[in-house]
Design a protein around this motif. Structure first.
Motif, short mmCIF file in Angstrom:
data_model
loop_
_atom_site.label_atom_id
_atom_site.label_comp_id
_atom_site.label_asym_id
_atom_site.label_seq_id
_atom_site.Cartn_x
_atom_site.Cartn_y
_atom_site.Cartn_z
N GLY A 9 0.84 -1.05 -0.09
CA GLY A 9 -0.02 -0.06 0.12
C GLY A 9 0.70 1.28 0.10
N LEU A 10 0.26 2.38 0.14
CA LEU A 10 0.88 3.80 0.30
C LEU A 10 0.88 4.11 1.82
CD1 LEU A 10 1.96 6.28 -1.19
CD2 LEU A 10 -0.21 6.89 -1.53
N VAL A 11 1.93 4.39 2.29
CA VAL A 11 2.07 4.75 3.58
C VAL A 11 2.99 5.88 3.62
CG1 VAL A 11 1.43 2.61 4.60
CG2 VAL A 11 3.88 3.21 4.01
N GLN A 12 3.25 6.49 4.98
CA GLN A 12 4.21 7.72 4.97
C GLN A 12 5.26 7.09 5.69
OE1 GLN A 12 2.07 10.76 7.18
NE2 GLN A 12 1.33 11.73 5.21
N ALA A 13 6.25 7.71 5.69
CA ALA A 13 7.74 7.35 6.43
C ALA A 13 7.31 7.22 7.63
CB ALA A 13 8.72 8.34 6.29
N GLY A 14 7.89 6.09 8.46
CA GLY A 14 7.70 5.94 9.83
C GLY A 14 6.62 5.04 10.09
N ASP A 15 5.63 4.73 9.14
CA ASP A 15 4.48 3.85 9.25
C ASP A 15 5.01 2.43 9.23
OD1 ASP A 15 2.05 5.80 7.49
OD2 ASP A 15 2.96 6.22 9.72
N SER A 16 4.00 1.54 9.44
CA SER A 16 4.27 0.07 9.33
C SER A 16 3.30 -0.65 8.17
CB SER A 16 4.13 -0.57 10.57
OG SER A 16 4.85 -0.01 11.44
N LEU A 17 3.63 -1.85 7.74
CA LEU A 17 2.80 -2.63 6.93
C LEU A 17 3.20 -3.89 7.05
CD1 LEU A 17 3.03 -1.02 3.25
CD2 LEU A 17 0.97 -1.20 4.74
N ARG A 18 2.16 -4.80 6.97
CA ARG A 18 2.49 -6.17 7.18
C ARG A 18 1.97 -6.86 5.82
NH1 ARG A 18 -0.21 -11.01 11.01
NH2 ARG A 18 -2.00 -10.59 9.44
N GLU A 75 -1.90 -21.68 9.19
CA GLU A 75 -2.49 -20.74 7.88
C GLU A 75 -1.63 -20.89 6.83
OE1 GLU A 75 -2.62 -16.51 9.46
OE2 GLU A 75 -4.04 -17.20 10.95
N ASN A 76 -0.49 -21.61 6.69
CA ASN A 76 0.25 -21.80 5.53
C ASN A 76 0.72 -20.40 4.95
OD1 ASN A 76 1.42 -23.80 4.07
ND2 ASN A 76 -0.14 -23.66 2.36
N THR A 77 1.03 -19.69 5.88
CA THR A 77 1.41 -18.08 5.39
C THR A 77 2.67 -17.62 6.04
OG1 THR A 77 -1.15 -17.71 5.34
CG2 THR A 77 0.32 -15.86 5.31
N VAL A 78 3.42 -16.89 5.27
CA VAL A 78 4.52 -16.15 5.56
C VAL A 78 4.41 -14.57 5.61
CG1 VAL A 78 6.95 -15.70 5.31
CG2 VAL A 78 6.19 -18.02 5.00
N TYR A 79 4.64 -13.94 6.76
CA TYR A 79 4.42 -12.58 6.91
C TYR A 79 5.53 -11.99 6.75
CZ TYR A 79 0.02 -14.40 8.37
OH TYR A 79 -1.23 -14.83 8.56
N LEU A 80 5.73 -10.58 6.57
CA LEU A 80 6.80 -9.77 6.65
C LEU A 80 6.07 -8.34 7.10
CD1 LEU A 80 9.85 -9.33 5.91
CD2 LEU A 80 9.17 -8.03 3.89
N GLN A 81 6.50 -8.20 8.63
CA GLN A 81 6.33 -7.11 9.12
C GLN A 81 7.10 -6.05 8.82
OE1 GLN A 81 3.45 -6.51 11.14
NE2 GLN A 81 4.36 -4.38 11.47
N MET A 82 6.78 -4.96 8.42
CA MET A 82 7.60 -3.76 7.99
C MET A 82 7.49 -2.71 9.02
SD MET A 82 7.88 -4.43 4.11
CE MET A 82 6.22 -3.55 3.65
N ASN A 83 8.26 -2.35 9.85
CA ASN A 83 8.15 -1.15 10.60
C ASN A 83 8.92 -0.20 10.19
OD1 ASN A 83 6.15 -2.52 12.29
ND2 ASN A 83 7.76 -3.37 13.61
N SER A 84 8.95 1.32 10.66
CA SER A 84 9.74 2.14 10.61
C SER A 84 10.37 2.43 8.98
CB SER A 84 11.12 2.05 11.46
OG SER A 84 10.56 2.23 12.77
#
Length: 124
Positions: A9-18, A75-84
């Motif tokens: 997605g579209l986020v601002q610097a410092g935000d998080s996405l998973r 869940e047969n799923t891999v996640y990538l938590q992206m912070n900062s």
């Protein structure tokens, strides 16, 4: 068989996405799953990987301490938590299955079953 990446997605610097990586059918039975990214005009680069057995994780220096890769076997799923998140994290993110020996886990040519990718855009 294909891996499906989602969550960009579209986020601002410092935000998080998973980000999520799911297998279209069957279960993960390969050596591990990796995340790579490709920015416009740049080569695809390694981001993170996780070995399915044991859950060992590997990161690129540029994301170490900010990103966390994890797996959910049920869940047969891999996640990538992206912070900062930073503007330089802007890229299309792909997940793929590692098919080589451990020493190649950061090399994209040792991966297969690439999905279509998910766009991550970080504005400053």
């Amino acid at each position: 068989v294909q891996l499906q990446a989602s969550g960009g997605g579209l986020v601002q610097a410092g935000d998080s996405l998973r980000l999520s990586c799911a297998r279209s059918e069957g279960t993960f039975s390969n050596n591990g799953i990796g995340w790579f990214r490709q920015a416009p005009g740049k080569e695809r680069e390694f981001v993170a990987a996780i070995r399915w057995s044991g859950g060992y994780t590997y990161y690129a220096d540029s994301v170490k301490g900010r990103f966390t890769i994890s797996r959910n076997s049920a869940e047969n799923t891999v996640y990538l938590q992206m912070n900062s998140l930073k503007p330089e994290d802007t890229a299309v993110y792909y997940c793929a299955a590692h098919r080589g020996i451990l020493s190649t886990i950061r090399i994209d040519t040792s991966y297969a079953y690439w999905g279509q990718g998910t766009q991550v855009t970080v504005s400053s």
